[in-house]
Write a protein that holds these residues in place. Structure first.
Motif, short mmCIF file in Angstrom:
data_model
loop_
_atom_site.label_atom_id
_atom_site.label_comp_id
_atom_site.label_asym_id
_atom_site.label_seq_id
_atom_site.Cartn_x
_atom_site.Cartn_y
_atom_site.Cartn_z
N ASP A 294 6.60 -22.41 -6.87
CA ASP A 294 6.92 -21.32 -7.78
C ASP A 294 5.68 -21.01 -8.62
O ASP A 294 4.62 -21.63 -8.45
N GLN A 295 5.79 -20.05 -9.51
CA GLN A 295 4.64 -19.61 -10.30
C GLN A 295 4.10 -20.72 -11.22
O GLN A 295 2.89 -20.82 -11.43
N VAL A 296 4.98 -21.58 -11.72
CA VAL A 296 4.53 -22.68 -12.58
C VAL A 296 3.71 -23.67 -11.76
O VAL A 296 2.64 -24.12 -12.20
N ASP A 297 4.18 -24.01 -10.56
CA ASP A 297 3.42 -24.90 -9.68
C ASP A 297 2.04 -24.31 -9.39
O ASP A 297 1.03 -25.01 -9.43
N GLU B 231 0.64 -27.65 -22.09
CA GLU B 231 0.50 -26.55 -23.05
C GLU B 231 -0.04 -25.29 -22.36
O GLU B 231 0.44 -24.18 -22.59
N THR B 232 -1.00 -25.48 -21.47
CA THR B 232 -1.61 -24.35 -20.76
C THR B 232 -0.61 -23.62 -19.89
O THR B 232 -0.66 -22.39 -19.79
N VAL B 233 0.30 -24.36 -19.25
CA VAL B 233 1.26 -23.74 -18.33
C VAL B 233 2.64 -23.54 -18.97
O VAL B 233 3.59 -23.16 -18.29
N ASN B 234 2.74 -23.79 -20.26
CA ASN B 234 3.98 -23.58 -21.03
C ASN B 234 5.16 -24.38 -20.50
O ASN B 234 6.23 -23.85 -20.23
N LEU B 235 4.95 -25.70 -20.38
CA LEU B 235 6.01 -26.63 -19.99
C LEU B 235 6.01 -27.81 -20.96
O LEU B 235 4.99 -28.08 -21.59
N PHE C 5 -23.45 -18.84 -4.66
CA PHE C 5 -22.09 -19.04 -5.11
C PHE C 5 -21.52 -20.25 -4.40
O PHE C 5 -21.74 -20.42 -3.21
N LYS C 6 -20.82 -21.09 -5.14
CA LYS C 6 -20.20 -22.28 -4.54
C LYS C 6 -18.99 -22.65 -5.37
O LYS C 6 -19.07 -22.72 -6.60
N THR C 7 -17.88 -22.88 -4.70
CA THR C 7 -16.69 -23.32 -5.40
C THR C 7 -15.88 -24.24 -4.51
O THR C 7 -16.02 -24.21 -3.29
N THR C 8 -15.07 -25.06 -5.12
CA THR C 8 -14.11 -25.86 -4.37
C THR C 8 -12.70 -25.34 -4.61
O THR C 8 -11.75 -25.84 -4.02
N ALA C 9 -12.58 -24.34 -5.47
CA ALA C 9 -11.26 -23.81 -5.84
C ALA C 9 -10.71 -22.90 -4.76
O ALA C 9 -11.35 -21.92 -4.38
N LEU C 10 -9.53 -23.22 -4.28
CA LEU C 10 -8.84 -22.37 -3.31
C LEU C 10 -8.14 -21.22 -4.02
O LEU C 10 -7.68 -21.40 -5.15
N PRO C 11 -8.03 -20.07 -3.39
CA PRO C 11 -7.30 -18.96 -4.02
C PRO C 11 -5.81 -19.29 -4.07
O PRO C 11 -5.23 -19.73 -3.07
N ILE C 12 -5.23 -19.14 -5.23
CA ILE C 12 -3.80 -19.43 -5.40
C ILE C 12 -3.14 -18.15 -5.89
O ILE C 12 -3.44 -17.65 -6.97
N SER C 13 -2.24 -17.61 -5.06
CA SER C 13 -1.58 -16.36 -5.45
C SER C 13 -0.13 -16.60 -5.77
O SER C 13 0.44 -17.59 -5.50
#
Length: 153
Positions: free
Chosen positions: A4-7, A27-31, A145-153
């Motif tokens: 879900d969006q929180v995950d 706190e960041t994800v409001n849980l 450019f270099k990242t390890t972050a996958l796109p999360i939609s």
């Protein structure tokens, strides 16, 4: 399990700030802290989070040179592919190995101190890989450019 969006928000934060405290993450994800902790544990046990790592500075560790090596094998028989993959996984300077569709069978990402060090890696390791018919190396001049972050939609 469907995310879900929180995950998705939890994953987005953790892949950029893996050392964030559960309190700050919640706190960041409001849980609540306990609900956040349970979700992170579930994401770990379900395999969405595979591991936590430190990303190191290649320059400071003396391996600032990145080389991409395209490898074509003599044949794509299963035993040749298996032998190649087992052998290449034992080379510490190879960070990534990808089986490809296209002109090359594999692409490797290799790190080295400099061109002389890459020549050593090439001579001592790459030329001894089983089943190799052809190799072409390309040196990265600069990482734009270099990242390890996958796109999360």
């Amino acid at each position: 399990m469907a995310l879900d969006q929180v995950d998705r928000r939890i994953l987005a934060v953790l892949q950029k700030q893996g050392r964030i405290s559960n309190s700050d993450l919640s706190e960041t994800v409001n849980l609540s802290a306990s609900a956040c902790h349970r979700r992170v544990q579930r994401l770990e046990s379900d395999g969405y989070i595979r591991n936590y790592v430190a990303l190191l500075d290649a320059r400071k560790l003396g391996v600032p040179t990145t080389v991409f090596v395209e490898i074509t094998l003599q044949t794509q028989a299963d035993e040749v592919l298996d032998a190649f993959e087992k052998a290449v996984a034992r080379i510490p300077d190879v960070l990534e190995c990808h089986l490809m569709a296209g002109t090359a069978d594999y692409i490797l990402k290799v790190v080295a101190e400099n061109t002389d060090d890459f020549a050593r890696i090439h001579r001592q390791h790459l030329t001894r890989l089983p089943g190799v018919a052809q190799m072409q190396s390309s040196f990265a001049l600069r990482t734009v450019f270099k990242t390890t972050a996958l796109p999360i939609s």
